[in-house]
Design a protein around this motif. Sequence first.
Motif, PDB file in Angstrom:
ATOM      1  N   GLU A  28       0.828  -1.204   0.000  1.00  0.00           N
ATOM      2  CA  GLU A  28       0.000   0.000   0.000  1.00  0.00           C
ATOM      3  C   GLU A  28       0.871   1.267   0.000  1.00  0.00           C
ATOM      4  O   GLU A  28       0.521   2.269  -0.614  1.00  0.00           O
ATOM      5  CB  GLU A  28      -0.927   0.009   1.216  1.00  0.00           C
ATOM      6  N   TYR A  29       1.992   1.190   0.681  1.00  0.00           N
ATOM      7  CA  TYR A  29       2.921   2.323   0.715  1.00  0.00           C
ATOM      8  C   TYR A  29       3.469   2.609  -0.685  1.00  0.00           C
ATOM      9  O   TYR A  29       3.496   3.762  -1.145  1.00  0.00           O
ATOM     10  CB  TYR A  29       4.059   2.004   1.688  1.00  0.00           C
ATOM     11  N   LYS A  60       2.179   1.584  -3.485  1.00  0.00           N
ATOM     12  CA  LYS A  60       1.062   1.931  -4.367  1.00  0.00           C
ATOM     13  C   LYS A  60       0.756   3.427  -4.275  1.00  0.00           C
ATOM     14  O   LYS A  60       0.465   4.083  -5.293  1.00  0.00           O
ATOM     15  CB  LYS A  60      -0.179   1.108  -3.999  1.00  0.00           C
ATOM     16  N   GLU A  61       0.808   3.979  -3.054  1.00  0.00           N
ATOM     17  CA  GLU A  61       0.567   5.406  -2.861  1.00  0.00           C
ATOM     18  C   GLU A  61       1.629   6.260  -3.553  1.00  0.00           C
ATOM     19  O   GLU A  61       1.380   7.410  -3.898  1.00  0.00           O
ATOM     20  CB  GLU A  61       0.534   5.729  -1.362  1.00  0.00           C
ATOM     21  N   PRO A  63      -0.992   6.507  -6.991  1.00  0.00           N
ATOM     22  CA  PRO A  63      -1.888   7.036  -5.947  1.00  0.00           C
ATOM     23  C   PRO A  63      -3.318   7.165  -6.462  1.00  0.00           C
ATOM     24  O   PRO A  63      -3.569   7.179  -7.665  1.00  0.00           O
ATOM     25  CB  PRO A  63      -1.278   8.412  -5.648  1.00  0.00           C
ATOM     26  N   GLU A  64      -4.252   7.262  -5.532  1.00  0.00           N
ATOM     27  CA  GLU A  64      -5.673   7.364  -5.882  1.00  0.00           C
ATOM     28  C   GLU A  64      -6.030   8.815  -6.197  1.00  0.00           C
ATOM     29  O   GLU A  64      -6.673   9.514  -5.410  1.00  0.00           O
ATOM     30  CB  GLU A  64      -6.511   6.811  -4.738  1.00  0.00           C
ATOM     31  N   LYS A 123      -1.487  11.142 -12.580  1.00  0.00           N
ATOM     32  CA  LYS A 123      -0.546  10.057 -12.279  1.00  0.00           C
ATOM     33  C   LYS A 123      -0.035   9.313 -13.507  1.00  0.00           C
ATOM     34  O   LYS A 123       0.841   8.470 -13.378  1.00  0.00           O
ATOM     35  CB  LYS A 123      -1.186   9.050 -11.330  1.00  0.00           C
ATOM     36  N   GLU A 125       5.748  12.087  -5.226  1.00  0.00           N
ATOM     37  CA  GLU A 125       5.800  11.120  -4.128  1.00  0.00           C
ATOM     38  C   GLU A 125       7.172  10.457  -4.040  1.00  0.00           C
ATOM     39  O   GLU A 125       7.679  10.208  -2.942  1.00  0.00           O
ATOM     40  CB  GLU A 125       4.717  10.049  -4.323  1.00  0.00           C
ATOM     41  N   LYS A 164       0.739   1.561   6.056  1.00  0.00           N
ATOM     42  CA  LYS A 164      -0.671   1.974   6.043  1.00  0.00           C
ATOM     43  C   LYS A 164      -1.531   0.831   5.518  1.00  0.00           C
ATOM     44  O   LYS A 164      -1.108   0.026   4.680  1.00  0.00           O
ATOM     45  CB  LYS A 164      -0.862   3.220   5.185  1.00  0.00           C
ATOM     46  N   HIS A 184      -5.016  -0.730   3.644  1.00  0.00           N
ATOM     47  CA  HIS A 184      -5.848  -0.420   2.488  1.00  0.00           C
ATOM     48  C   HIS A 184      -7.211   0.099   2.949  1.00  0.00           C
ATOM     49  O   HIS A 184      -7.841  -0.469   3.837  1.00  0.00           O
ATOM     50  CB  HIS A 184      -6.042  -1.665   1.621  1.00  0.00           C
ATOM     51  N   HIS A 185      -7.662   1.209   2.361  1.00  0.00           N
ATOM     52  CA  HIS A 185      -8.948   1.786   2.738  1.00  0.00           C
ATOM     53  C   HIS A 185     -10.060   1.048   1.990  1.00  0.00           C
ATOM     54  O   HIS A 185     -10.012   0.933   0.782  1.00  0.00           O
ATOM     55  CB  HIS A 185      -8.984   3.277   2.383  1.00  0.00           C
TER      56      HIS A 185
END
Length: 234
Positions: free
Chosen positions: A119-120, A122-123, A127-128, A134, A145, A231, A233-234
């Motif tokens: 997730e780190y 991926k951000e 990123p979302e 992006k 980033e 972090k 995943h949301h």
Amino acid sequence: KTVAQIWIVVLVMIAIFLSCARWYKKRDEKSEAPGGFVGAVEMLVMTIHDDLIRPSVGEKHYKQYAPYLLTVFFFILITNMIGLIPIFPGGANVTGNINITLFLAVCTMIAINLFGNKEYWKEIFWPEVPLFLKAYPVPVMPVIELFGVFTKPFALMIRLFANMMAGHAVILSFTCVIFLGWSMGVGFGLGLNSFSIVMLLFMNCLELLVAFVQAYVFTMLSAVFIGLAHKEHH
């Protein structure tokens, strides 16, 4: 001089923690809480561990990073305090040497990026955000980033180095005022010496506080950055 000071700090840390470990080895969980020096060390360790490392890194991962972060905290704290002693075994401004703060920052950088979860990363690389930010036509957010991967340890390095170097520089400046005053005559010498001595005492007391604050801030930011690398995943 800096290397010699580091070895002195290492020996002091070994003496402190082995003596505390020897105290705990002779007791169990039913024994009374330690007092005196061992109690003070336990209080400091538990404060950093429970109030700083645990909430900053997170419940799942704090145990694996606690040894490193506690070591960094006590290394910086003891180094800063011994550096305030003007004679042997002190006298070296170790954390005011940018090579030392660079090494500490690189260690934190490795801990962040080597063990960061998917997730780190991926951000960082995907990123979302809207696609045009992006990927097309220029990957703006991934570049920003990725740049942040290096600016975080850079900020750690400069913050510790600048604060410790500045404090020692101010103390040295007030010391030089003493010699400057006497070179201008007895009248100037007495007045400037009185002023310099008062300010030297004040700055040394202030540096004791700064020694703790800088160790705390470096450890806190390292823990926060490590926590961000884990972090969920949301």
